[in-house]
Every structure is written in structure tokens, then in C-alpha cells.
Design an enzyme around this catalytic site. Structure first.
Site, PDB file in Angstrom:
ATOM      1  N   ASP A  92      -0.700 -16.712   5.235  1.00  0.00           N
ATOM      2  CA  ASP A  92      -0.766 -16.095   5.948  1.00  0.00           C
ATOM      3  C   ASP A  92      -2.171 -14.760   5.016  1.00  0.00           C
ATOM      4  O   ASP A  92      -2.475 -15.762   3.611  1.00  0.00           O
ATOM      5  CB  ASP A  92       0.208 -15.004   6.092  1.00  0.00           C
ATOM      6  CG  ASP A  92       0.512 -14.689   4.388  1.00  0.00           C
ATOM      7  OD1 ASP A  92      -0.241 -14.543   3.720  1.00  0.00           O
ATOM      8  OD2 ASP A  92       2.495 -13.962   4.183  1.00  0.00           O
TER       9      ASP A  92
ATOM     10  N   LYS B 108      -3.208 -12.336  10.209  1.00  0.00           N
ATOM     11  CA  LYS B 108      -3.235 -11.463  11.228  1.00  0.00           C
ATOM     12  C   LYS B 108      -4.530 -12.007  11.947  1.00  0.00           C
ATOM     13  O   LYS B 108      -5.366 -12.770  11.273  1.00  0.00           O
ATOM     14  CB  LYS B 108      -3.546 -10.064  10.663  1.00  0.00           C
ATOM     15  CG  LYS B 108      -3.874  -8.997  10.970  1.00  0.00           C
ATOM     16  CD  LYS B 108      -4.650  -7.153  10.490  1.00  0.00           C
ATOM     17  CE  LYS B 108      -4.853  -6.778  11.614  1.00  0.00           C
ATOM     18  NZ  LYS B 108      -3.702  -5.215  11.315  1.00  0.00           N
TER      19      LYS B 108
ATOM     20  N   MET C 261       1.729  -1.216   0.858  1.00  0.00           N
ATOM     21  CA  MET C 261       2.121  -1.038   2.497  1.00  0.00           C
ATOM     22  C   MET C 261       1.937   0.616   2.998  1.00  0.00           C
ATOM     23  O   MET C 261       2.513   1.490   3.833  1.00  0.00           O
ATOM     24  CB  MET C 261       2.848  -1.504   3.731  1.00  0.00           C
ATOM     25  CG  MET C 261       2.740  -2.948   3.489  1.00  0.00           C
ATOM     26  SD  MET C 261       4.246  -3.803   4.858  1.00  0.00           S
ATOM     27  CE  MET C 261       5.967  -3.618   3.421  1.00  0.00           C
TER      28      MET C 261
HETATM   29  N1  SAH Z   1       4.780 -10.028  -1.067  1.00  0.00           N
HETATM   30  C1  SAH Z   1       3.702  -9.370  -1.474  1.00  0.00           C
HETATM   31  C2  SAH Z   1       3.720  -8.031  -1.003  1.00  0.00           C
HETATM   32  C3  SAH Z   1       3.253  -8.449   0.744  1.00  0.00           C
HETATM   33  S1  SAH Z   1       3.394  -6.332   1.794  1.00  0.00           S
HETATM   34  C4  SAH Z   1       3.595  -8.913  -2.897  1.00  0.00           C
HETATM   35  O1  SAH Z   1       4.869  -9.115  -3.325  1.00  0.00           O
HETATM   36  O2  SAH Z   1       2.408  -8.329  -3.334  1.00  0.00           O
HETATM   37  C5  SAH Z   1       1.925  -5.830   1.920  1.00  0.00           C
HETATM   38  C6  SAH Z   1       1.176  -4.951   0.474  1.00  0.00           C
HETATM   39  O3  SAH Z   1       1.372  -5.505  -0.443  1.00  0.00           O
HETATM   40  C7  SAH Z   1       0.102  -4.223   0.672  1.00  0.00           C
HETATM   41  O4  SAH Z   1       0.013  -3.927   1.931  1.00  0.00           O
HETATM   42  C8  SAH Z   1      -0.330  -3.832  -0.669  1.00  0.00           C
HETATM   43  O5  SAH Z   1       0.190  -2.786  -0.464  1.00  0.00           O
HETATM   44  C9  SAH Z   1       0.548  -4.609  -1.070  1.00  0.00           C
HETATM   45  N2  SAH Z   1      -0.701  -6.460  -1.652  1.00  0.00           N
HETATM   46  C10 SAH Z   1      -0.951  -7.720  -1.818  1.00  0.00           C
HETATM   47  N3  SAH Z   1      -1.469  -7.824  -2.309  1.00  0.00           N
HETATM   48  C11 SAH Z   1      -2.371  -6.886  -3.031  1.00  0.00           C
HETATM   49  C12 SAH Z   1      -3.519  -7.063  -3.603  1.00  0.00           C
HETATM   50  N4  SAH Z   1      -4.294  -8.161  -4.512  1.00  0.00           N
HETATM   51  N5  SAH Z   1      -4.004  -5.572  -4.095  1.00  0.00           N
HETATM   52  C13 SAH Z   1      -3.246  -4.648  -3.808  1.00  0.00           C
HETATM   53  N6  SAH Z   1      -2.389  -4.333  -3.352  1.00  0.00           N
HETATM   54  C14 SAH Z   1      -1.676  -5.287  -2.732  1.00  0.00           C
END
Ligand code: SAH
Length: 244
Positions: free
Chosen positions: A40, A62, A174
Site C-alpha cells: 500500500d 490509494k 490519521m
Molecule cells: N500501520 C501504520 C498506521 C496506518 S494508519 C503504522 O503502524 O504506523 C495511517 C496513519 O499512520 C497516517 O494517517 C499517519 O498518521 C500515520 N503514519 C504512517 N506512516 C507515517 C510516517 N512516516 N510519518 C508520519 N505519520 C505516519
């Protein structure tokens, strides 16, 4: 080649927060063996270079003008590819079981007789350390609440109100579209002066972050042109180095 040699399996694998070197050795090894990778938008594309040349790589994030690949479509692909090719790796940003719907895919695959495996990933909030924000710190924060800013129905989790009452660090995933609501919720509780950090593209070379007070969260985001994907981190662990 006969189909009897194929062992259909699903590996739900954490890609880590962004920096491709922040995946686990286990994840690296399974990527080397994968027959198919379904990835993804938050999984770093550089990780695909680890796979064999004949590994089929399918983007299920997306699409350029809007919608996400429906979850049912992803489920279908998992089954179809595992049965026809064997080892399917479902590569997800961060940790697959933290706001990642990874366990839904595992349950679905199991119901259909596939062997399933989970390989944890470093979740994005852990990359806050790269911005000098420890998630806990002795005598400052006794715990961590990781909360979603976008529930299934699109609303901010009510848990924020509970979390606010503790001295835990609050991390909102998010949550960028909820900045106003978050700021107001803290302000109404008389906690508008708690430090906040917004960290975008954590752990990546083009990462960006800004800090301020939670009551000013919407302005902080606007003025620093911060956008998705980003984390909102609220608590006295933000800005510790300034007071050290
Ligand atoms: N499974 C992922 C989260 C997925 S939900 C995890 O464990 O990180 C998606 C959210 O993750 C985004 O809206 C953001 O809030 C956060 N996110 C994921 N990667 C990020 C990154 N490199 N920097 C900042 N926020 C991140």
C-alpha cells in the site's frame, strides 16, 4: 509445473515507518522469497527491490484521483494469488496490526484455509524519537495512548477525552483533518497549553515537523504546510530538549 507444489500462504508484514532500513530481518527475508507482494501507499516502494525479479508486485493503496482499493478486492487478490502462486506478502506501512486492518486479512485468509503469518513492524509513532520526542520519559509521561483520528464512521475517537485526563503521551494517527476538533477538545478542558508536535513523513529524508501548543494546532499545521501522512503527538514529552 504442477499446482500441487504450491503452498498457499499469507504473510502480513510490517514495512516500518518509512526508512527502508527500518524493517526487520524477518521481513527482509520473506520479501526475498515472496511470489507476490501486495503493497500500500505507506510502505516504502524501495523495499520492492528486495524481491525476486519474477515476483509479482501489486499496488493496492490509494489511487491517484481518490478511492482506496476496496478491502474485499484485497481479500480476493490474497486468495487468488496465494492459490495460484504460493507465498503472498501483504506489505503494510508501520505495523500491520496498528490501524492497519492486517488482522482482518489474516482472519479472512485463515477462513479460506491459507496458512497465515504475522511479522511485526516498527510503527510510525516510534519514529518520533528521531525528532527528539521520546514517547515516555521518567516523571513526565507514564504511558502512551495511540488513538485514531478517523474511526470507521469518520469521526475522532471519543477516547481522546479519556486520554486527556491522564498524563500519558497521546498520539493521534490519521488525525490531520481533526486538528480543529482536537484543539477545541483540549481548550475546553483547560489543557490548551500542552505541547504538541506534528510529524510528517517520519523517518524519511523529506520529513518535516513542527511543535507548539495544542490550542494552536490548526495554525501550526497551516503555517508549516504539514499534511498527510503525519502524526499528532500531544504531551510534555514534546520539547523536553528545550528545557533540559
Ligand atoms: N500501520 C501504520 C498506521 C496506518 S494508519 C503504522 O503502524 O504506523 C495511517 C496513519 O499512520 C497516517 O494517517 C499517519 O498518521 C500515520 N503514519 C504512517 N506512516 C507515517 C510516517 N512516516 N510519518 C508520519 N505519520 C505516519
Amino acid at each position: 509445473m504442477s499446482d500441487s507444489k504450491i503452498t498457499p500462504a499469507l504473510y502480513v508484514v510490517g514495512a516500518g515507518p518509512g526508512d527502508p532500513e527500518l524493517i526487520t530481518v524477518k521481513a527482509y527475508k520473506i520479501l526475498q522469497r515472496a511470489d507476490v507482494v501486495l503493497y500500500d501507499n505507506l510502505a516504502n516502494k524501495e523495499l520492492l527491490a528486495i524481491t525476486r525479479e519474477d515476483c509479482e508486485k501489486i499496488y493496492v493503496g490509494k489511487h491517484p484521483y481518490g478511492s482506496y482499493t476496496p478491502q474485499e478486492k484485497i481479500h480476493e487478490l490474497i486468495l487468488e494469488k496465494a492459490r495460484s502462486k504460493g507465498t503472498v506478502v501483504r506489505l503494510k506501512g508501520g505495523d500491520p496490526y496498528i490501524f492497519g486492518r492486517g488482522f482482518e486479512e489474516v482472519l479472512f485468509a485463515r477462513q479460506h484455509g491459507l496458512n497465515t503469518y504475522y511479522i511485526p513492524g516498527i510503527t510510525s509513532m516510534q519514529a518520533s524519537g528521531l525528532e527528539d520526542i521520546p514517547l515516555t520519559h521518567r516523571a513526565v509521561s507514564e504511558g502512551i495512548w495511540a488513538i485514531t483520528g478517523t474511526k470507521k464512521d469518520g469521526s475522532l475517537s471519543d477516547d481522546l477525552r479519556l486520554a486527556m485526563q491522564s498524563n500519558a503521551t497521546v498520539v493521534i494517527y490519521m488525525g490531520m483533518k481533526k486538528a480543529e476538533e482536537i484543539a477545541n477538545t483540549y481548550q475546553e478542558a483547560g489543557s490548551g497549553n500542552i505541547p504538541v508536535a506534528v510529524v510528517q513523513h517520519a523517518s524519511l529524508p523529506h520529513r518535516k515537523s513542527a511543535t507548539g501548543q495544542v490550542k494552536d494546532l490548526p495554525q501550526l499545521i497551516r503555517e508549516n504546510h504539514l499534511t498527510h501522512p503525519a502524526l499528532i503527538i500531544i504531551g510534555w514529552v514534546v520539547g523536553l530538549e528545550l528545557n533540559a
